[in-house]
Design an enzyme around this catalytic site. Structure first.
Site, PDB file in Angstrom:
ATOM      1  N   ASP A 290      72.746 -71.199  15.196  1.00  0.00           N
ATOM      2  CA  ASP A 290      73.197 -72.594  15.197  1.00  0.00           C
ATOM      3  C   ASP A 290      74.234 -72.816  14.101  1.00  0.00           C
ATOM      4  O   ASP A 290      73.922 -72.783  12.918  1.00  0.00           O
ATOM      5  CB  ASP A 290      71.994 -73.513  14.949  1.00  0.00           C
TER       6      ASP A 290
ATOM      7  N   TYR B 113      80.477 -76.797   9.293  1.00  0.00           N
ATOM      8  CA  TYR B 113      79.872 -75.832   8.358  1.00  0.00           C
ATOM      9  C   TYR B 113      80.926 -74.855   7.813  1.00  0.00           C
ATOM     10  O   TYR B 113      80.670 -74.109   6.881  1.00  0.00           O
ATOM     11  CB  TYR B 113      78.745 -75.020   9.025  1.00  0.00           C
TER      12      TYR B 113
ATOM     13  N   LYS C 213      78.997 -77.364  17.296  1.00  0.00           N
ATOM     14  CA  LYS C 213      78.951 -78.832  17.428  1.00  0.00           C
ATOM     15  C   LYS C 213      80.324 -79.443  17.188  1.00  0.00           C
ATOM     16  O   LYS C 213      81.102 -78.928  16.379  1.00  0.00           O
ATOM     17  CB  LYS C 213      77.968 -79.417  16.394  1.00  0.00           C
TER      18      LYS C 213
ATOM     19  N   HIS D 267      77.613 -83.823  17.035  1.00  0.00           N
ATOM     20  CA  HIS D 267      76.919 -83.650  15.752  1.00  0.00           C
ATOM     21  C   HIS D 267      76.179 -84.921  15.305  1.00  0.00           C
ATOM     22  O   HIS D 267      75.051 -84.846  14.831  1.00  0.00           O
ATOM     23  CB  HIS D 267      77.923 -83.194  14.686  1.00  0.00           C
TER      24      HIS D 267
HETATM   25  N1  LIG Z   1      72.614 -81.384  13.496  1.00  0.00           N
HETATM   26  C1  LIG Z   1      72.522 -81.727  12.225  1.00  0.00           C
HETATM   27  O1  LIG Z   1      72.907 -82.825  11.823  1.00  0.00           O
HETATM   28  C2  LIG Z   1      71.916 -80.762  11.261  1.00  0.00           C
HETATM   29  C3  LIG Z   1      71.625 -81.171   9.951  1.00  0.00           C
HETATM   30  C4  LIG Z   1      71.063 -80.251   9.077  1.00  0.00           C
HETATM   31  C5  LIG Z   1      70.796 -78.958   9.510  1.00  0.00           C
HETATM   32  N2  LIG Z   1      71.099 -78.570  10.782  1.00  0.00           N
HETATM   33  C6  LIG Z   1      70.828 -77.198  11.263  1.00  0.00           C
HETATM   34  O2  LIG Z   1      69.468 -76.877  11.008  1.00  0.00           O
HETATM   35  C7  LIG Z   1      69.402 -75.686  10.226  1.00  0.00           C
HETATM   36  C8  LIG Z   1      68.164 -75.677   9.364  1.00  0.00           C
HETATM   37  O3  LIG Z   1      68.101 -76.801   8.518  1.00  0.00           O
HETATM   38  P1  LIG Z   1      68.352 -76.736   6.934  1.00  0.00           P
HETATM   39  O4  LIG Z   1      69.242 -75.596   6.613  1.00  0.00           O
HETATM   40  O5  LIG Z   1      68.788 -78.095   6.534  1.00  0.00           O
HETATM   41  O6  LIG Z   1      66.898 -76.556   6.308  1.00  0.00           O
HETATM   42  P2  LIG Z   1      65.634 -75.618   6.510  1.00  0.00           P
HETATM   43  O7  LIG Z   1      65.883 -74.542   7.472  1.00  0.00           O
HETATM   44  O8  LIG Z   1      64.480 -76.556   6.700  1.00  0.00           O
HETATM   45  O9  LIG Z   1      65.456 -75.007   5.050  1.00  0.00           O
HETATM   46  C9  LIG Z   1      66.392 -74.164   4.467  1.00  0.00           C
HETATM   47  C10 LIG Z   1      66.021 -74.016   2.988  1.00  0.00           C
HETATM   48  O10 LIG Z   1      64.696 -73.502   2.882  1.00  0.00           O
HETATM   49  C11 LIG Z   1      64.708 -72.261   2.189  1.00  0.00           C
HETATM   50  N3  LIG Z   1      63.800 -71.352   2.923  1.00  0.00           N
HETATM   51  C12 LIG Z   1      64.038 -70.764   4.116  1.00  0.00           C
HETATM   52  N4  LIG Z   1      62.983 -70.027   4.487  1.00  0.00           N
HETATM   53  C13 LIG Z   1      62.061 -70.167   3.521  1.00  0.00           C
HETATM   54  C14 LIG Z   1      60.761 -69.626   3.346  1.00  0.00           C
HETATM   55  N5  LIG Z   1      60.238 -68.805   4.241  1.00  0.00           N
HETATM   56  N6  LIG Z   1      60.067 -69.980   2.234  1.00  0.00           N
HETATM   57  C15 LIG Z   1      60.619 -70.814   1.324  1.00  0.00           C
HETATM   58  N7  LIG Z   1      61.850 -71.359   1.441  1.00  0.00           N
HETATM   59  C16 LIG Z   1      62.564 -71.035   2.533  1.00  0.00           C
HETATM   60  C17 LIG Z   1      66.137 -71.777   2.214  1.00  0.00           C
HETATM   61  O11 LIG Z   1      66.435 -71.032   1.042  1.00  0.00           O
HETATM   62  P3  LIG Z   1      67.340 -69.697   1.029  1.00  0.00           P
HETATM   63  O12 LIG Z   1      68.441 -69.868   2.032  1.00  0.00           O
HETATM   64  O13 LIG Z   1      67.822 -69.662  -0.386  1.00  0.00           O
HETATM   65  O14 LIG Z   1      66.426 -68.563   1.379  1.00  0.00           O
HETATM   66  C18 LIG Z   1      66.916 -73.084   2.221  1.00  0.00           C
HETATM   67  O15 LIG Z   1      67.050 -73.599   0.922  1.00  0.00           O
HETATM   68  C19 LIG Z   1      70.715 -75.730   9.454  1.00  0.00           C
HETATM   69  O16 LIG Z   1      71.026 -74.507   8.815  1.00  0.00           O
HETATM   70  C20 LIG Z   1      71.664 -76.144  10.532  1.00  0.00           C
HETATM   71  O17 LIG Z   1      71.974 -75.053  11.381  1.00  0.00           O
HETATM   72  C21 LIG Z   1      71.652 -79.459  11.657  1.00  0.00           C
END
Ligand SMILES: NC(=O)c1ccc[n+]([C@@H]2O[C@H](COP(=O)([O-])OP(=O)(O)OC[C@H]3O[C@@H](n4cnc5c(N)ncnc54)[C@H](OP(=O)(O)O)[C@@H]3O)[C@@H](O)[C@H]2O)c1
Length: 274
Positions: free
Chosen positions: A43, A48, A73, A106
């Site tokens: 994704d 990004y 997106k 988005h």
């Molecule tokens: N459509 C939208 O508006 C929107 C908005 C936000 C996000 N997204 C998408 O959703 C994806 C995921 O959301 P997100 O990146 O916001 O947050 P997330 O996946 O909930 O969390 C990512 C964070 O958690 C840490 N992490 C990952 N695995 C872990 C584990 N097993 N134990 C402890 N910590 C862990 C990562 O650290 P490290 O990387 O340092 O390991 C990073 O800081 C995004 O990357 C993006 O593709 C979409």
């Protein structure tokens, strides 16, 4: 890996890999590690600024294109019919692909009121077979209802912030009723308090799993698609190692009770940044 079947018949991995806040160079390494670990769904998004890095990892992986599920997106400043068609071509160019599996709006950015025209351009791409599926992100019920009234192709999914502190139950019920999947962004609460919650920690201990793995199981067992992000190789593996255990209905209930409507990101109705 478990797969879901979207409302247009397309199969999609229920667990994918997110790359928000990963710089272009680092995205290549992170996606390469994810692909080696067994993820096939990635994704990304124009905003990004890592579509090139993602595309490099895809190319270098040697994995047949049809075995991958790539999402990108259209960003808020690219909304509108003609802009969306141009933005899609530009994303493909950066990714080095000739189609993506899923193209998403988005944010609805309601102040500008362009999401219907944007979606109509995506319908054209879909009808021409240039994209396998189309959908939305951050759409409230009212935004979805507007698409139902004014457009023809039902979105396959709605990608929204979702984790145990923001369970999104009303939106989940509405989407289920309309055969639209909910895809959880920030499924791990961005590595925040959810992973330190005593209820989650106790369940993790009982299964010999980590809090992140328990939270991802909760998403999967709720029929939600999840796209955790990590740049840490051990966590990339940890987050996909969730298909060898299951939460009991009592454990699911306990996690369901943690919902407190606590958001990390913006409210869709108030997000109008371009
Ligand atoms: N459509 C939208 O508006 C929107 C908005 C936000 C996000 N997204 C998408 O959703 C994806 C995921 O959301 P997100 O990146 O916001 O947050 P997330 O996946 O909930 O969390 C990512 C964070 O958690 C840490 N992490 C990952 N695995 C872990 C584990 N097993 N134990 C402890 N910590 C862990 C990562 O650290 P490290 O990387 O340092 O390991 C990073 O800081 C995004 O990357 C993006 O593709 C979409």
């Amino acid at each position: 890996m478990d797969f879901v079947t979207l409302n247009n018949g397309l199969k999609m991995p229920q667990l994918g890999f997110g790359v928000w806040q990963v710089e272009d160079e680092k995205a290549t390494d992170a996606v390469a590690k994810a692909l080696k670990s067994g993820y096939t769904s990635i994704d990304t998004a124009m905003i990004y600024k890592n579509e090139k890095g993602v595309g490099r990892a895809i190319k270098e992986s040697g994995i047949p294109r049809e075995d991958l599920f790539i999402t990108t997106k259209v960003w808020n400043s690219d909304q509108g019919y003609d802009n969306t068609l141009r933005a899609y071509d530009e994303s493909l160019e950066r990714l080095g692909l000739d189609y993506v599996d899923l193209y998403l709006i988005h944010w609805p950015t309601p102040k500008y009121d362009q999401y219907v025209d944007t979606y109509k351009a995506m319908e054209k791409l879909y009808k021409e077979g240039r994209v396998k599926a189309i959908g939305v992100c951050n759409f409230d019920i009212e935004h979805l209802e507007r698409l139902f009234a004014e457009c023809e192709v039902k979105p396959v999914l709605n990608q929204v912030e979702c984790h145990p502190y923001l369970a999104q139950n009303a939106l989940k019920d509405f989407c289920a009723k309309h055969d639209i999947f909910v895809e959880a962004w920030s499924p791990l609460d961005q590595g925040g308090d959810v992973l330190k919650d005593d209820v989650i920690k106790a369940i993790a201990e009982a299964h010999g799993k980590t809090p992140a793995q328990v939270v991802l199981r909760w998403h999967l067992q709720n029929n939600t698609i999840a796209i955790p992000k990590s740049v840490t190789p051990s966590r990339i593996e940890e987050n996909i190692n969730v298909f060898d255990f299951a939460l009991t209905s009592d454990e699911m209930d306990k996690i369901n009770q943690l919902d407190c409507n606590r958001r990390k990101g913006s409210k869709p109705s108030e997000m109008n940044v371009r």
